[in-house]
Design an enzyme around this catalytic site. Sequence first.
Site, PDB file in Angstrom:
ATOM      1  N   ALA A 251      53.716  48.462  42.515  1.00  0.00           N
ATOM      2  CA  ALA A 251      54.098  49.436  43.541  1.00  0.00           C
ATOM      3  C   ALA A 251      52.855  49.748  44.363  1.00  0.00           C
ATOM      4  O   ALA A 251      51.730  49.538  43.919  1.00  0.00           O
ATOM      5  CB  ALA A 251      54.604  50.697  42.860  1.00  0.00           C
TER       6      ALA A 251
ATOM      7  N   GLY B 165      55.354  46.987  39.129  1.00  0.00           N
ATOM      8  CA  GLY B 165      56.551  46.669  39.911  1.00  0.00           C
ATOM      9  C   GLY B 165      56.666  45.183  40.209  1.00  0.00           C
ATOM     10  O   GLY B 165      57.780  44.662  40.376  1.00  0.00           O
TER      11      GLY B 165
ATOM     12  N   SER C 189      15.306  55.303  32.162  1.00  0.00           N
ATOM     13  CA  SER C 189      16.371  56.293  32.196  1.00  0.00           C
ATOM     14  C   SER C 189      15.839  57.685  32.534  1.00  0.00           C
ATOM     15  O   SER C 189      16.610  58.548  32.927  1.00  0.00           O
ATOM     16  CB  SER C 189      17.143  56.308  30.874  1.00  0.00           C
ATOM     17  OG  SER C 189      16.253  56.409  29.799  1.00  0.00           O
TER      18      SER C 189
ATOM     19  N   GLU D 256      58.233  43.753  37.293  1.00  0.00           N
ATOM     20  CA  GLU D 256      59.624  44.242  37.257  1.00  0.00           C
ATOM     21  C   GLU D 256      60.499  43.444  38.228  1.00  0.00           C
ATOM     22  O   GLU D 256      61.636  43.094  37.912  1.00  0.00           O
ATOM     23  CB  GLU D 256      59.650  45.743  37.577  1.00  0.00           C
ATOM     24  CG  GLU D 256      59.045  46.567  36.438  1.00  0.00           C
ATOM     25  CD  GLU D 256      58.915  48.047  36.763  1.00  0.00           C
ATOM     26  OE1 GLU D 256      58.291  48.370  37.785  1.00  0.00           O
ATOM     27  OE2 GLU D 256      59.450  48.864  36.000  1.00  0.00           O
TER      28      GLU D 256
ATOM     29  N   LYS E 147       5.106  50.396  31.470  1.00  0.00           N
ATOM     30  CA  LYS E 147       5.959  49.854  32.538  1.00  0.00           C
ATOM     31  C   LYS E 147       5.108  49.401  33.727  1.00  0.00           C
ATOM     32  O   LYS E 147       5.347  48.344  34.311  1.00  0.00           O
ATOM     33  CB  LYS E 147       6.982  50.904  32.971  1.00  0.00           C
ATOM     34  CG  LYS E 147       8.051  51.135  31.900  1.00  0.00           C
ATOM     35  CD  LYS E 147       9.258  51.841  32.468  1.00  0.00           C
ATOM     36  CE  LYS E 147      10.247  52.257  31.393  1.00  0.00           C
ATOM     37  NZ  LYS E 147      11.208  51.243  31.016  1.00  0.00           N
TER      38      LYS E 147
ATOM     39  N   GLU F 100      51.224  50.529  34.107  1.00  0.00           N
ATOM     40  CA  GLU F 100      51.570  51.880  34.579  1.00  0.00           C
ATOM     41  C   GLU F 100      50.930  52.993  33.759  1.00  0.00           C
ATOM     42  O   GLU F 100      50.490  53.998  34.311  1.00  0.00           O
ATOM     43  CB  GLU F 100      53.099  52.058  34.586  1.00  0.00           C
ATOM     44  CG  GLU F 100      53.796  51.395  35.766  1.00  0.00           C
ATOM     45  CD  GLU F 100      54.125  49.927  35.539  1.00  0.00           C
ATOM     46  OE1 GLU F 100      53.584  49.319  34.587  1.00  0.00           O
ATOM     47  OE2 GLU F 100      54.934  49.383  36.311  1.00  0.00           O
TER      48      GLU F 100
HETATM   49  C1  3H9 Z   1      53.786  50.380  39.530  1.00  0.00           C
HETATM   50  O1  3H9 Z   1      53.926  49.250  39.861  1.00  0.00           O
HETATM   51  C2  3H9 Z   1      54.890  51.320  39.251  1.00  0.00           C
HETATM   52  C3  3H9 Z   1      56.221  50.663  39.102  1.00  0.00           C
HETATM   53  O2  3H9 Z   1      56.530  50.414  37.751  1.00  0.00           O
HETATM   54  C4  3H9 Z   1      57.345  51.597  39.510  1.00  0.00           C
HETATM   55  C5  3H9 Z   1      57.699  51.694  40.880  1.00  0.00           C
HETATM   56  C6  3H9 Z   1      58.975  52.426  41.110  1.00  0.00           C
HETATM   57  N1  3H9 Z   1      48.615  49.726  45.487  1.00  0.00           N
HETATM   58  O3  3H9 Z   1      41.245  45.526  42.727  1.00  0.00           O
HETATM   59  P1  3H9 Z   1      40.903  44.897  44.008  1.00  0.00           P
HETATM   60  C7  3H9 Z   1      44.062  47.667  46.701  1.00  0.00           C
HETATM   61  S1  3H9 Z   1      52.258  51.049  39.369  1.00  0.00           S
HETATM   62  C8  3H9 Z   1      47.842  49.921  46.568  1.00  0.00           C
HETATM   63  O4  3H9 Z   1      39.515  45.083  44.530  1.00  0.00           O
HETATM   64  P2  3H9 Z   1      41.053  42.260  42.866  1.00  0.00           P
HETATM   65  C9  3H9 Z   1      42.711  48.145  46.204  1.00  0.00           C
HETATM   66  O5  3H9 Z   1      42.582  49.536  46.318  1.00  0.00           O
HETATM   67  C10 3H9 Z   1      51.163  49.826  39.981  1.00  0.00           C
HETATM   68  N2  3H9 Z   1      46.651  49.315  46.755  1.00  0.00           N
HETATM   69  O6  3H9 Z   1      41.252  43.332  44.014  1.00  0.00           O
HETATM   70  C11 3H9 Z   1      41.772  47.398  47.125  1.00  0.00           C
HETATM   71  O7  3H9 Z   1      41.778  48.051  48.377  1.00  0.00           O
HETATM   72  P3  3H9 Z   1      40.546  47.944  49.414  1.00  0.00           P
HETATM   73  C12 3H9 Z   1      50.845  48.855  38.959  1.00  0.00           C
HETATM   74  C13 3H9 Z   1      46.226  48.504  45.793  1.00  0.00           C
HETATM   75  O8  3H9 Z   1      41.364  40.932  43.457  1.00  0.00           O
HETATM   76  C14 3H9 Z   1      42.466  46.066  47.303  1.00  0.00           C
HETATM   77  O9  3H9 Z   1      43.849  46.299  46.980  1.00  0.00           O
HETATM   78  N3  3H9 Z   1      49.872  47.928  39.466  1.00  0.00           N
HETATM   79  C15 3H9 Z   1      46.975  48.254  44.630  1.00  0.00           C
HETATM   80  O10 3H9 Z   1      39.752  42.477  42.161  1.00  0.00           O
HETATM   81  C16 3H9 Z   1      41.945  44.970  46.410  1.00  0.00           C
HETATM   82  O11 3H9 Z   1      41.955  45.432  45.065  1.00  0.00           O
HETATM   83  C17 3H9 Z   1      48.568  48.039  39.236  1.00  0.00           C
HETATM   84  O12 3H9 Z   1      48.117  48.959  38.598  1.00  0.00           O
HETATM   85  C18 3H9 Z   1      48.222  48.910  44.498  1.00  0.00           C
HETATM   86  N4  3H9 Z   1      49.009  48.716  43.431  1.00  0.00           N
HETATM   87  O13 3H9 Z   1      42.181  42.592  41.793  1.00  0.00           O
HETATM   88  C19 3H9 Z   1      47.725  46.932  39.789  1.00  0.00           C
HETATM   89  N5  3H9 Z   1      46.303  47.386  43.845  1.00  0.00           N
HETATM   90  O14 3H9 Z   1      40.429  46.491  49.739  1.00  0.00           O
HETATM   91  C20 3H9 Z   1      46.404  47.416  40.205  1.00  0.00           C
HETATM   92  C21 3H9 Z   1      45.166  47.088  44.506  1.00  0.00           C
HETATM   93  O15 3H9 Z   1      40.979  48.799  50.533  1.00  0.00           O
HETATM   94  N6  3H9 Z   1      45.620  46.401  40.864  1.00  0.00           N
HETATM   95  N7  3H9 Z   1      45.110  47.753  45.670  1.00  0.00           N
HETATM   96  O16 3H9 Z   1      39.378  48.477  48.635  1.00  0.00           O
HETATM   97  C22 3H9 Z   1      44.828  45.540  40.210  1.00  0.00           C
HETATM   98  O17 3H9 Z   1      44.792  45.512  38.992  1.00  0.00           O
HETATM   99  C23 3H9 Z   1      43.951  44.630  41.036  1.00  0.00           C
HETATM  100  O18 3H9 Z   1      43.928  45.129  42.349  1.00  0.00           O
HETATM  101  C24 3H9 Z   1      44.402  43.163  41.073  1.00  0.00           C
HETATM  102  C25 3H9 Z   1      43.516  42.415  42.101  1.00  0.00           C
HETATM  103  C26 3H9 Z   1      44.219  42.532  39.688  1.00  0.00           C
HETATM  104  C27 3H9 Z   1      45.826  43.034  41.498  1.00  0.00           C
END
Ligand code: 3H9
Length: 664
Positions: free
Chosen positions: A75, A114, A418, A117, A396, A137
Amino acid sequence: MTGTTADTAPAAARPVVAIDRHGDIAVVTVDNPPVNALGQALRQGLWDAVGTLDADPRVRAVVLVCAGRTFIAGADVTEFGKPPVPPHLPDVVARIEGAAKPWIAAIHGSALGGGLEVAMGCRFRVAAPDAALGLPEVTLGIVPGAGGTVRTPRLTGVEAAVDLVTTGKPVRAPRAAAMGLIDAVVEGDLVEAAIAFAREALTRPLPPPVCQRPVAAPDASFWTEQERRIAKAAKGAVAPLRALACLRRAAEASFDAALAFERETFLDLRGSDQAAALRAVFFAERAAPRPAHLRDVAPLPLRRVGVVGGGTMGAGIAAALRDAGLPVVLIERDDAAVARGLANLTALFDGSVRRGRLTPAQAEARLAGVTATTDYAALADADLVIEAVFEEIGVKRAVFADLGRVCRADAVLATNTSYLDPRLVAEGLPHPGRFIGLHFFSPANVMTLLEIVPTPDTAPETLATGFALARALNKIPVQAGICEGFIGNRILKRYRAAAEALVRRGVPIAEIDAAMRGHGMAMGPFEAQDLGGLDIAFLQREGARQAGQDVPETLGDILVRAGRKGQKTGGGWYDYQPGDRRPQPSQAVTDLLAGQIAPGAAMDRAAIADHLVAEMAAEGEAILSEGIARAPSDIDLVEIHGYGFPRWRGGPMFAAARRAAVAG
Ligand code: 3H9
């Protein structure tokens, strides 16, 4: 991969959801950079695609794939603070699941929350070998809100689902296949492989949609045991237990009833304090490695790194560098110290083997990438050298005099001090623009925090290189200004002093520790000192006293003077039985401190914790006002990643701001 990339196509030419037809198979491509998060436009696009493809008689199956670096990562977390706009995700998933044609999710990168899902709404799931799938989540203080807790156990069984949903940890594709979460791991071009999979699947009767599959319910004792285990691990975070309750409902009630229960739980938690705190940490962690003020500054290349000092800290830093694949030169002062440094490193890698993180062959390769020597000339070609020798200014400075002689003029030279003032450490160093403080936390190959401390002379490229190093090591970097203890140890000092002040007022030591554990800290302030040793801070105070500073006697000083330095001497703030790390209240401590302590003050645990966290936040405010930290969220990251502050409280600054907002 189909679809255009974010870098080359103008925004207007790039629909969030595009449909191509490959004969009788349609390919739906999601393209919503950076991570294909399920914002409103994407939900609508998927909703419409089902209608379009259901109405198209040429199409027999649909492959769902994503452009860019990942499958749908979840999401859109930025929408969580706002009123939900339709179509809602559970409805989109149900529409895909109920489509007239089977959908096949073709997963690369990460299918999270999501995103997974949506994939579970599809009739089949295939994934590239390095894809990761998970329901993170709970790490955001919520539960899956679009069927994750209801569909996962129907694919994997309840036990595996409990693990996935309550830890939030993703699994790789091969494991996902073994547990039934996906149907196949596919090699080569993902779209072609998914189309081939679809054609093959159409030759046989289709399996039922996931919502119609059965789930075997474990007995009540299974749930009681899981509750106990998860409550212990959660240390006050509520989402994991609420997720477990959803899974239980999924196993014991109808699909629809369980889905309604999950949605209700999701909406309830989405507005909670814990979810707000965890969201703030989520965005702070993602922003930390690439700070805005360094956006236009290119870091220097990091190909070869030197570490001076092979003690606990130096070996930990060397191990972290090797874990990131960097070749390391380890310098020690004599052959015996070289041997000790190598032994320390070997012990760290052996530990990783014991914990199953490395194979013996990998551990051997890590060690083989270390050149340990007494000869500083081996650093002539290093891009970065990190000094981690004894915390004494003369020692150091001598190291940096050598480094100034042997290293390239453009090599970054870092101190891991530190407490010492990095400006004094660097005094006299030629090309001071290349000098910086890199404060690792012990064990450096495990702890995720890195305080980056520039001096007034540090060049922007040097600072940017510190951040690049943090990215390479997968650490959370926080920039700190120069003061005693930088951000973390300065707050620690205030926190410990405030805890001692409570003891002087008569609050029992064990009550204070219990209060902070109850608050969600990994340990209380006194048991933590017993673990780390009381003598380190004592020696610093003594040093300051000898240098003429007025440092009042602390209760800790009294204990150290009596030989009580912590667990290593069998006692500190508590007594310890040999071979037993459990703290026992100490009559000796009561006697030693008798003259310092007022008769018993009553203070409940919540009030103790509130008081101590407020003290931490007050020090944080001072740090901010002096420009030592750049933002409150940086202080929170330091506390969470370096000092065991509970993530779900967002850090002391977040908690203080929240409290102030509630108070009005
Ligand atoms: C959910 O899904 C709830 C559902 O069950 C229910 C719904 C009804 N949304 O981490 P990065 C942005 S809860 C918005 O550096 P990577 C992040 O802020 C969600 N923005 O990349 C960053 O922005 P910026 C469950 C998001 O390649 C940019 O994307 N999902 C989201 O190192 C790049 O991110 C998660 O918890 C988001 N969901 O890693 C997934 N995710 O460029 C969380 C990322 O402006 N995300 N952004 O700084 C991750 O784990 C990593 O982003 C991912 C990529 C592995 C995908």
